[in-house]
Design a protein around this motif. Structure first.
Motif, PDB file in Angstrom:
ATOM      1  N   PRO A   1       0.814  -1.224   0.000  1.00 31.85           N
ATOM      2  CA  PRO A   1       0.000   0.000   0.000  1.00 31.85           C
ATOM      3  C   PRO A   1       0.845   1.271   0.000  1.00 31.85           C
ATOM      4  CG  PRO A   1      -0.060  -1.034   2.155  1.00 31.85           C
ATOM      5  CD  PRO A   1       0.704  -1.962   1.252  1.00 31.85           C
ATOM      6  N   PHE A   2       0.250   2.344  -0.460  1.00 25.96           N
ATOM      7  CA  PHE A   2       0.870   3.666  -0.411  1.00 25.96           C
ATOM      8  C   PHE A   2       1.005   4.069   1.047  1.00 25.96           C
ATOM      9  CE2 PHE A   2       0.423   8.334  -0.279  1.00 25.96           C
ATOM     10  CZ  PHE A   2       1.485   8.701  -1.086  1.00 25.96           C
ATOM     11  N   ILE A   3       2.215   4.446   1.426  1.00 26.11           N
ATOM     12  CA  ILE A   3       2.480   4.810   2.819  1.00 26.11           C
ATOM     13  C   ILE A   3       3.074   6.206   2.849  1.00 26.11           C
ATOM     14  CG2 ILE A   3       3.765   4.239   4.921  1.00 26.11           C
ATOM     15  CD1 ILE A   3       3.825   1.308   3.825  1.00 26.11           C
ATOM     16  N   ILE A   4       2.476   7.036   3.688  1.00 26.07           N
ATOM     17  CA  ILE A   4       2.974   8.389   3.890  1.00 26.07           C
ATOM     18  C   ILE A   4       2.630   8.801   5.321  1.00 26.07           C
ATOM     19  CG2 ILE A   4       0.870   9.497   3.006  1.00 26.07           C
ATOM     20  CD1 ILE A   4       2.747  11.667   1.761  1.00 26.07           C
ATOM     21  N   ALA A   5       3.560   9.465   5.963  1.00 26.00           N
ATOM     22  CA  ALA A   5       3.299  10.008   7.302  1.00 26.00           C
ATOM     23  C   ALA A   5       2.375  11.205   7.111  1.00 26.00           C
ATOM     24  CB  ALA A   5       4.601  10.405   7.978  1.00 26.00           C
TER      25      ALA A   5
ATOM     26  N   GLU B   1       9.444   4.608   8.837  1.00 28.24           N
ATOM     27  CA  GLU B   1      10.290   5.061   9.939  1.00 28.24           C
ATOM     28  C   GLU B   1       9.813   6.403  10.485  1.00 28.24           C
ATOM     29  OE1 GLU B   1      14.528   4.878   9.386  1.00 28.24           O
ATOM     30  OE2 GLU B   1      14.385   2.967   8.317  1.00 28.24           O
ATOM     31  N   LYS B   2       9.367   7.281   9.615  1.00 30.13           N
ATOM     32  CA  LYS B   2       8.853   8.576  10.066  1.00 30.13           C
ATOM     33  C   LYS B   2       7.580   8.388  10.888  1.00 30.13           C
ATOM     34  CE  LYS B   2       7.607  13.179   8.431  1.00 30.13           C
ATOM     35  NZ  LYS B   2       7.486  14.068   7.248  1.00 30.13           N
ATOM     36  N   ILE B   3       6.694   7.524  10.434  1.00 29.84           N
ATOM     37  CA  ILE B   3       5.468   7.226  11.183  1.00 29.84           C
ATOM     38  C   ILE B   3       5.828   6.680  12.554  1.00 29.84           C
ATOM     39  CG2 ILE B   3       3.448   5.699  11.284  1.00 29.84           C
ATOM     40  CD1 ILE B   3       3.428   5.946   8.122  1.00 29.84           C
ATOM     41  N   ALA B   4       6.799   5.767  12.611  1.00 30.35           N
ATOM     42  CA  ALA B   4       7.228   5.193  13.885  1.00 30.35           C
ATOM     43  C   ALA B   4       7.752   6.282  14.815  1.00 30.35           C
ATOM     44  CB  ALA B   4       8.293   4.121  13.651  1.00 30.35           C
ATOM     45  N   ARG B   5       8.541   7.205  14.272  1.00 31.37           N
ATOM     46  CA  ARG B   5       9.079   8.301  15.105  1.00 31.37           C
ATOM     47  C   ARG B   5       7.945   9.152  15.662  1.00 31.37           C
ATOM     48  NH1 ARG B   5       9.784  13.323  13.978  1.00 31.37           N
ATOM     49  NH2 ARG B   5       9.819  13.030  11.728  1.00 31.37           N
ATOM     50  N   LEU B   6       6.991   9.494  14.831  1.00 32.46           N
ATOM     51  CA  LEU B   6       5.865  10.306  15.285  1.00 32.46           C
ATOM     52  C   LEU B   6       5.050   9.575  16.352  1.00 32.46           C
ATOM     53  CD1 LEU B   6       4.817  11.734  11.806  1.00 32.46           C
ATOM     54  CD2 LEU B   6       5.820  13.036  13.723  1.00 32.46           C
ATOM     55  N   ARG B   7       4.865   8.291  16.180  1.00 35.21           N
ATOM     56  CA  ARG B   7       4.132   7.502  17.184  1.00 35.21           C
ATOM     57  C   ARG B   7       4.897   7.451  18.499  1.00 35.21           C
ATOM     58  NH1 ARG B   7       1.719   2.480  13.489  1.00 35.21           N
ATOM     59  NH2 ARG B   7       0.153   3.767  12.402  1.00 35.21           N
ATOM     60  N   LEU B   8       6.201   7.272  18.422  1.00 35.80           N
ATOM     61  CA  LEU B   8       7.020   7.254  19.643  1.00 35.80           C
ATOM     62  C   LEU B   8       6.974   8.608  20.338  1.00 35.80           C
ATOM     63  CD1 LEU B   8       9.983   5.116  18.368  1.00 35.80           C
ATOM     64  CD2 LEU B   8       8.549   4.578  20.347  1.00 35.80           C
ATOM     65  N   GLU B   9       7.020   9.681  19.587  1.00 33.86           N
ATOM     66  CA  GLU B   9       6.935  11.013  20.196  1.00 33.86           C
ATOM     67  C   GLU B   9       5.603  11.215  20.889  1.00 33.86           C
ATOM     68  OE1 GLU B   9       7.864  13.680  16.981  1.00 33.86           O
ATOM     69  OE2 GLU B   9      10.016  13.299  17.148  1.00 33.86           O
TER      70      GLU B   9
ATOM     71  N   PRO C   1       5.993  11.920  24.995  1.00 39.15           N
ATOM     72  CA  PRO C   1       6.054  13.327  24.612  1.00 39.15           C
ATOM     73  C   PRO C   1       7.074  14.134  25.410  1.00 39.15           C
ATOM     74  CG  PRO C   1       4.054  12.888  25.842  1.00 39.15           C
ATOM     75  CD  PRO C   1       4.702  11.556  25.560  1.00 39.15           C
ATOM     76  N   GLU C   2       7.379  13.719  26.624  1.00 40.09           N
ATOM     77  CA  GLU C   2       8.333  14.442  27.449  1.00 40.09           C
ATOM     78  C   GLU C   2       9.762  14.260  26.971  1.00 40.09           C
ATOM     79  OE1 GLU C   2       8.275  10.308  28.751  1.00 40.09           O
ATOM     80  OE2 GLU C   2       6.648  11.698  28.357  1.00 40.09           O
ATOM     81  N   ALA C   3       9.979  13.323  26.090  1.00 44.59           N
ATOM     82  CA  ALA C   3      11.338  12.981  25.670  1.00 44.59           C
ATOM     83  C   ALA C   3      11.647  13.412  24.237  1.00 44.59           C
ATOM     84  CB  ALA C   3      11.555  11.475  25.833  1.00 44.59           C
ATOM     85  N   ARG C   4      10.931  14.366  23.709  1.00 50.39           N
ATOM     86  CA  ARG C   4      11.162  14.785  22.319  1.00 50.39           C
ATOM     87  C   ARG C   4      12.475  15.450  22.128  1.00 50.39           C
ATOM     88  NH1 ARG C   4       5.367  17.002  20.285  1.00 50.39           N
ATOM     89  NH2 ARG C   4       4.316  15.122  20.758  1.00 50.39           N
TER      90      ARG C   4
END
Length: 165
Positions: free
Chosen positions: A113-117, A150-158, A162-165
């Protein structure tokens, strides 16, 4: 944090692919205090060293944008929130038809599938990217899709830390 707790909390960061979190933990790459950046670096390293078939599996685990899973309400909470934030849950009939057509063509062309953050993007931004990227070669699009994962994963982790951005 033990392995089971780590995988429970972060195993869905890479869509339906807890093996990424398991491998990062098992490789000794997870240390406290947990930060979004450190966890992302560890998990992205595991994703990049996964076999091409495993990475393809991660890509295929992502839902179509504004697709059948969205309509039936079967998206993961993360995907539902992300797609709604971009307005994909409020498409006109014409827009939905265009997304459906592009999704089908894209999957037929590339096999995933098409994937975009989508965070920070509008439906028009997403359609423009869709229409541009569908002209890519498969190898280029595979790499682009992996970068977006990887970008989606980073955004989800943030979002999770949230305190660790």
């Amino acid at each position: 944090m033990d392995r089971a707790d780590f995988v429970q909390r972060f195993g869905g960061v890479f869509e339906h692919s807890p093996f990424i979190a398991e491998r990062a933990f098992d490789a000794g790459m997870i240390e406290e205090p947990l930060t979004a950046l450190d966890i992302h670096d560890a998990m992205a390293a595991m994703f990049r060293t996964a076999s091409p078939d495993e990475r393809l599996g991660v890509l295929k685990a992502h839902p179509d944008l504004a697709g059948k899973l969205a309509i039936s309400g079967e998206l993961t909470d993360d995907s539902k929130r992300e797609q709604a934030g971009a307005g994909l849950d409020r498409l006109s009939a014409e827009e939905h038809a265009r997304f459906t057509e592009l999704n089908a063509t894209y999957v037929e062309t590339f096999g995933f599938p098409f994937i975009i953050a989508v965070k920070g993007l509008t439906k028009d931004d997403i359609l423009q990217a869709f229409e541009t990227r569908i002209a890519n070669g498969r190898d280029q699009e595979f790499e682009t899709a992996c970068q977006q994962v990887e970008k989606i994963a980073r955004l989800r982790l943030e979002s999770l830390l949230p305190e660790a951005r």
